[in-house]
Design a protein around this motif. Structure first.
Motif, PDB file in Angstrom:
ATOM      1  N   HIS A   1     -28.340 -50.163 167.411  1.00  0.00           N
ATOM      2  CA  HIS A   1     -29.528 -50.394 168.259  1.00  0.00           C
ATOM      3  C   HIS A   1     -29.599 -51.843 168.740  1.00  0.00           C
TER       4      HIS A   1
ATOM      5  N   LYS B   1     -20.628 -56.400 183.244  1.00  0.00           N
ATOM      6  CA  LYS B   1     -21.764 -55.819 182.504  1.00  0.00           C
ATOM      7  C   LYS B   1     -22.831 -56.879 182.250  1.00  0.00           C
TER       8      LYS B   1
ATOM      9  N   GLU C   1     -24.822 -52.680 175.350  1.00  0.00           N
ATOM     10  CA  GLU C   1     -24.174 -51.638 176.168  1.00  0.00           C
ATOM     11  C   GLU C   1     -24.850 -50.289 175.955  1.00  0.00           C
ATOM     12  N   GLU C   2     -25.228 -50.019 174.698  1.00  0.00           N
ATOM     13  CA  GLU C   2     -25.933 -48.779 174.372  1.00  0.00           C
ATOM     14  C   GLU C   2     -27.350 -48.821 174.932  1.00  0.00           C
ATOM     15  N   LYS C   3     -28.019 -49.932 174.671  1.00  0.00           N
ATOM     16  CA  LYS C   3     -29.433 -50.057 175.032  1.00  0.00           C
ATOM     17  C   LYS C   3     -29.656 -49.869 176.525  1.00  0.00           C
ATOM     18  N   PHE C   4     -28.738 -50.448 177.314  1.00  0.00           N
ATOM     19  CA  PHE C   4     -28.915 -50.372 178.768  1.00  0.00           C
ATOM     20  C   PHE C   4     -28.061 -49.254 179.381  1.00  0.00           C
ATOM     21  N   SER C   5     -27.498 -48.399 178.534  1.00  0.00           N
ATOM     22  CA  SER C   5     -26.677 -47.258 178.969  1.00  0.00           C
ATOM     23  C   SER C   5     -25.740 -47.633 180.118  1.00  0.00           C
ATOM     24  N   LEU C   6     -24.901 -48.619 179.871  1.00  0.00           N
ATOM     25  CA  LEU C   6     -24.079 -49.142 180.964  1.00  0.00           C
ATOM     26  C   LEU C   6     -22.898 -48.249 181.332  1.00  0.00           C
ATOM     27  N   GLY C   7     -22.392 -47.505 180.387  1.00  0.00           N
ATOM     28  CA  GLY C   7     -21.264 -46.623 180.689  1.00  0.00           C
ATOM     29  C   GLY C   7     -20.032 -47.402 181.123  1.00  0.00           C
TER      30      GLY C   7
END
Lengths: 375, 351
Positions: A293, A74, A297-303
């Motif tokens: 925020h 990631k 991981e959330e910010k870049f929507s890595l899944g």
């Protein structure tokens, strides 16, 4: 050097070593938890000073080594993004993901920067408002307060372009995972002095009781470690299973309260995956909801990122103290610091790198007196 | 009248007022010549250079010569204790001196990034001239290229040099014998940590200064007292550890180092502790390692200590027939470990 040379004094070390020899009557297997201690043991050649019946195994306390491969992957994905400045502590840069590493991303034009403090990453974010600045927040309880402080500061400054890729892990759950495993062979622990400087040692007292295992909170200088070993072996020989504090010049029972408060301002305890060990319940920190925020991981929507470990690498066994680096078929041939298969060969605190750098077997074979003990 | 016209046609900006290097300074025209005259020749001037020929024609004593070349790309170009220019002169002087030779002539080649300030360039050139003077060498030929902004990092300097090897001197790995003493000419790690501290903006209580200096005078002093100098190296990039590994490999001998005897400044040791660096792997720019027959080592050491570049010289180890090609360190607390070649750069550790 003041406050260092005193703890590297050969005369004191010799006395401690003699005392360890004196008290040791049986074979014992003890584990130092922290990678910093592993490094110190191997760098100062401490094993030469210990009785051969004492087996020192190296624990899972190297943050670089236990950061899951998915997280490295990631980090690489984020660092490759054109508008990102990716910041990290130095020794994460060489860790191989499944396809690349951060140093290669940097060589290919990614903006990857080494920082010495997570607060430097906050400053970079302030100075580069048009860029997304991501800090790779890894480590144990030791680095957590400063990493929490970075998020706290970014929050106070209302920075929208700062986030952390969080992979924080905790020592006591890892010890419990080791102790409850059917393959466990560790009979006593040197607990990590710096982790306890932050967290105190109260949470280790029930562990010592529950698993009948002596635990000695130990510092990092060579004589600290020898002293810790002496205290631990004395307990083992006397059949005691207590929590003792060798590192009393730094560690208080309750730890550093303001640092703990800062951690819990920002983080909450969560399940975490450990490289080579797997998921351990309640073994790490994640950002609290109100700070999500700042979660990269959330910010870049890595899944979900799928990765594959090298089938040759036995890092998991090394980190659990089941094998020594020499016992890996890839050690020193397919796996070297130049082309590592697993993280313990990369990090300066990794057991494999420490063995590779400081005690390769060819010396033993040539009869210099530097013997690599097989346990 | 004609005079008036020519005045009207001339550029209103006087050419010598360029505060920074522009591409035209490397174009080969007037600005190039002006740069050479006003900066390079001004400081480097000597009869061999002043001919301004394509190459230098010089005389050396008959016999063996030593030759070396090195490129310098340090960032920042000016750091505590020195600058890239001093490094470029001292580095090549030292490489020649490590051949047992007496350095005589240098060339200096500059690749300059457009936008470098003229003042910085002149500072660097002036200190190159001073370093050359101190080392007793002449810069007799050179070259200048200017590249667009972003294509270089301020200035890259390549120096090459020649020196003569006096009769009876021989530096060769085959001369390294078991029992030989290993001497270092002073504290380790100063240059690397000086550059590191400014590059990374680390603030330490006391400034760490680069050790850059020419070592040819020290080498002459050593040869004055003994011909039994078997090997010389300057432990620059990769530090003492890498140099000792190279020596062990080329001589097929084992090396034993004594951690307690290796001199290092307090501030360098502290900075290394903080960053998780090992000073054995940190670069030096004004130190040499000499391998000397044990019977002569006391004499050589005492001569070194009397020279300004070697006041803190110390015997730090010995050559052995055991463990060929491997460097073993006897640690300060009485343990032992292998000192390996470093892979990649030292990176600051997490905690």
């Amino acid at each position: 050097m003041k406050y260092l040379d005193e703890f590297r004094d050969p005369v004191f070390a010799k006395t401690l070593s003699e005392n360890i020899h004196k008290v040791t009557t049986r074979p014992w297997t003890i584990m130092e938890i922290c990678g910093g201690q592993t490094h110190s043991i191997v760098k100062s050649g401490l094993e030469n000073l210990l009785p051969s019946s004492l087996s020192i195994v190296h624990g899972p306390g190297c943050p670089v080594c236990v950061t899951p491969l998915e997280m490295i992957e990631k980090a690489i994905i984020i660092a490759r993004k054109p508008n990102v400045i990716f910041t990290s502590f130095g020794d994460m840069l060489r860790v191989p993901g499944s396809t690349s590493d951060l140093l290669t991303v940097k060589a290919n034009g990614g903006d990857v920067r080494i920082v010495y403090s997570p607060l430097d990453a906050v400053t970079i974010a302030e100075k580069n408002p048009d860029k997304e600045v991501v800090f790779f927040a890894v480590g144990f309880e030791t680095t957590a307060p400063a990493n929490a402080m970075a998020v706290w500061q970014a929050h106070k400054k209302n920075l929208k372009n700062f986030s952390i890729l969080c992979s924080h892990v905790l020592v006591p759950p890892a010890m419990e995972a080791l102790l409850s495993s059917s393959t466990n062979r560790v009979q006593g622990f040197l607990a990590a002095g710096h982790v306890c400087t932050v967290m105190g040692y109260e949470e280790y007292i029930p562990l010592a009781k529950k698993y009948n295992v002596p635990i000695v909170v130990t510092g990092f200088e060579p004589t600290d470690i020898l002293h810790g070993i002496l205290m631990l072996v004395t307990q083992l020989e006397e059949g005691r299973c207590e929590l003792e504090n060798q590192y009393s010049r730094m560690v208080k029972k309750e730890g550093n309260i303001p640092a703990q408060q800062m951690i819990f301002n920002v983080f909450e305890i969560s399940n975490r995956k450990w490289r080579g060990i797997g998921e351990i319940p309640k073994s790490g920190y994640s950002l609290k909801k109100e700070f999500m925020h700042f979660d990269a991981e959330e910010k870049f929507s890595l899944g979900i990122v799928t990765v594959e470990e090298s089938p040759l690498c036995i890092a998991g066994n090394i980190l659990r103290g089941l094998n020594k680096p020499f016992e890996c078929s890839a050690f020193g041939n397919q796996c070297t610091p130049e082309s590592p298969l697993g993280a313990p060969m990369v990090s300066s605190e990794g057991a494999c790198a420490a063995y590779y750098n400081y005690k390769r077997q060819n010396v033993a074979a040539s009869g210099s007196g530097l013997v690599n003990k097989k346990h | 009248m004609a005079n008036d016209i020519s005045q009207g046609l001339s550029c209103p900006v006087p050419m010598n007022d360029y505060p920074t290097i522009v591409l035209a300074h490397g174009g080969g025209g007037k600005l190039t010549h002006q740069l050479i005259e006003r900066v390079f020749k001004k400081h480097f001037s000597n009869p061999d250079l002043d001919l301004m020929h394509d190459g230098a024609m010089v005389t050396v004593d008959a016999g063996r010569i030593a030759m070396s070349t090195d490129s310098y790309v340090v960032s920042p170009i000016i750091f505590p204790g020195g600058n890239i220019g001093e490094l470029a002169v001292n580095g090549t002087v030292n490489d020649i001196a490590m051949c047992g030779a007496q350095p005589k002539y240098l060339s200096a080649s500059f690749i300059i990034e457009e936008g470098l300030s003229m003042a910085e360039l002149e500072t660097i050139v002036a200190s190159m001239a001073l370093s050359a003077k101190k080392a007793g060498v002449s810069i007799v030929t050179g070259d200048t290229k200017v590249v667009p902004r972003g294509k270089a990092d301020k200035v890259f300097i390549t120096t090459s040099g020649v020196g003569t090897i006096p009769e009876g001197r021989s530096i060769h790995p085959s001369r390294i014998k078991a029992g030989d003493a290993i001497i270092i000419s002073g504290t380790i790690g100063d240059h690397g940590m000086a550059v590191m501290s400014v590059r990374e903006g680390l603030e330490f209580e006391s400034e760490i200064r680069s050790d850059t200096c020419a070592l040819n005078g020290l080498v002459e002093e050593m040869y004055r007292v003994s011909p039994e100098i078997h090997f010389l190296r300057d432990p620059t990039r990769g530090g003492v550890a890498s140099t000792m590994n190279e020596i062990a490999a080329s001589a097929q001998k084992g090396i034993r180092l004594y951690e307690k005897s290796i001199p290092a400044n307090e501030n360098v040791r502290s900075a290394c502790e903080i960053l998780g660096f090992d000073p054995l792997y940190v670069a030096n720019e004004g130190k040499l390692i000499a391998i000397v027959s044990s019977s002569e080592s006391a004499k050589v050491l005492s001569a070194m200590k009397k020279h300004p570049a070697g006041t803190e010289s110390a015997i730090i180890g010995e050559v052995t027939d055991d463990h060929p090609s491997v460097v073993v360190l006897q640690t300060a607390i009485g343990g032992e470990r292998v000192v390996d070649m470093i892979s990649g750069e030292q990176l600051p550790r997490i905690c």
